[in-house]
Design a protein around this motif. Structure first.
Motif, PDB file in Angstrom:
ATOM      1  N   ALA A 106       0.830  -1.208   0.000  1.00  0.00           N
ATOM      2  CA  ALA A 106       0.000   0.000   0.000  1.00  0.00           C
ATOM      3  C   ALA A 106       0.866   1.259   0.000  1.00  0.00           C
ATOM      4  N   ILE A 107       1.950   1.259   0.772  1.00  0.00           N
ATOM      5  CA  ILE A 107       2.860   2.412   0.768  1.00  0.00           C
ATOM      6  C   ILE A 107       3.500   2.568  -0.598  1.00  0.00           C
ATOM      7  N   ASN A 108       3.930   1.445  -1.176  1.00  0.00           N
ATOM      8  CA  ASN A 108       4.531   1.507  -2.514  1.00  0.00           C
ATOM      9  C   ASN A 108       3.559   2.132  -3.512  1.00  0.00           C
ATOM     10  N   ALA A 109       2.294   1.719  -3.424  1.00  0.00           N
ATOM     11  CA  ALA A 109       1.279   2.266  -4.333  1.00  0.00           C
ATOM     12  C   ALA A 109       1.070   3.749  -4.086  1.00  0.00           C
ATOM     13  N   ALA A 110       1.087   4.147  -2.821  1.00  0.00           N
ATOM     14  CA  ALA A 110       0.918   5.566  -2.489  1.00  0.00           C
ATOM     15  C   ALA A 110       2.035   6.398  -3.100  1.00  0.00           C
ATOM     16  N   ILE A 111       3.259   5.889  -2.993  1.00  0.00           N
ATOM     17  CA  ILE A 111       4.415   6.633  -3.500  1.00  0.00           C
ATOM     18  C   ILE A 111       4.431   6.660  -5.025  1.00  0.00           C
ATOM     19  N   GLU A 112       4.142   5.504  -5.632  1.00  0.00           N
ATOM     20  CA  GLU A 112       4.267   5.414  -7.087  1.00  0.00           C
ATOM     21  C   GLU A 112       3.068   5.973  -7.845  1.00  0.00           C
ATOM     22  N   ARG A 113       1.842   5.765  -7.333  1.00  0.00           N
ATOM     23  CA  ARG A 113       0.678   6.016  -8.160  1.00  0.00           C
ATOM     24  C   ARG A 113      -0.364   6.984  -7.601  1.00  0.00           C
TER      25      ARG A 113
END
Length: 198
Positions: A106-113
């Protein structure tokens, strides 16, 4: 009459989530998804619409699995401080374990997208809100039991813990010093105790 699907949808979403988690959205191609899910591009698109749709389904699956596990750590029996520490240290240890699934999906998605994709932003917000609400509940419980400073807002404390938790999970990817990360955990938990006990 529509033909029945001849694949295990849960397994396909698991495989897609794993691929997005390891590679990121932009670096994941349709070919990558076809290889890991063992479905051809036309089958993937018929079932899930497109890559974006499969990514959103993967984020929902993350909430149903990993996010639920995070909440379970907070709702486990025992002292509130121990439950908070368990959540924070489990995140640190997971991220320092060398797994090929870097960080929190979820953090990765927040940062990337999330900044440019409202659908992803909504999915990530739901993930974060689920953990925040569980934190608010456990902190309010700790205030009632005398473990947590009752003079502070449980809502604000929950956001502080959530920010620290997610910050540690990002920091652990570039700062592999477990002791330094645990110092942050200790400081946070100490600041949440009743003033008379500090």
């Amino acid at each position: 009459m529509a033909r029945p699907r001849k694949f295990d949808e849960a397994r396909v979403i698991d495989a897609a989530m794993d691929t997005f988690w390891r590679r990121g959205y932009e670096a994941t191609s349709t070919r990558d998804l076809s290889e890991t899910t063992e479905l051809g591009p036309s089958s993937l698109y018929n079932a899930f619409g497109d890559k974006h749709g499969l990514y959103l389904r993967s984020l929902r699956k993350y909430q149903e699995t990993a996010t639920v596990e995070q909440v379970a750590l907070l709702r486990a029996p025992g002292p509130v401080a121990d439950r908070l520490r368990n959540l924070l240290t489990t995140g640190i240890d997971t991220d320092l374990s060398g797994t090929d699934r870097p960080g929190c999906f979820a953090i990765n998605a927040a940062i990337e997208r999330a900044a440019g994709d409202p659908d992803v932003r909504d999915e990530v917000r739901r993930n974060f809100a689920t953990v925040e609400e569980a934190l608010r509940e456990v902190l309010a419980e700790g205030q009632r039991s005398g473990e947590i400073d009752p003079g502070r807002s449980a809502e604000v404390l929950a956001r502080q813990v959530l920010s620290t938790y997610y910050g540690l999970r990002v920091l652990a990817r570039v700062q592999p010093d477990r002791a330094a990360l645990l110092d942050v955990v200790d400081n946070l938990l100490e600041s949440a105790r009743p003033r008379a006990e500090r």
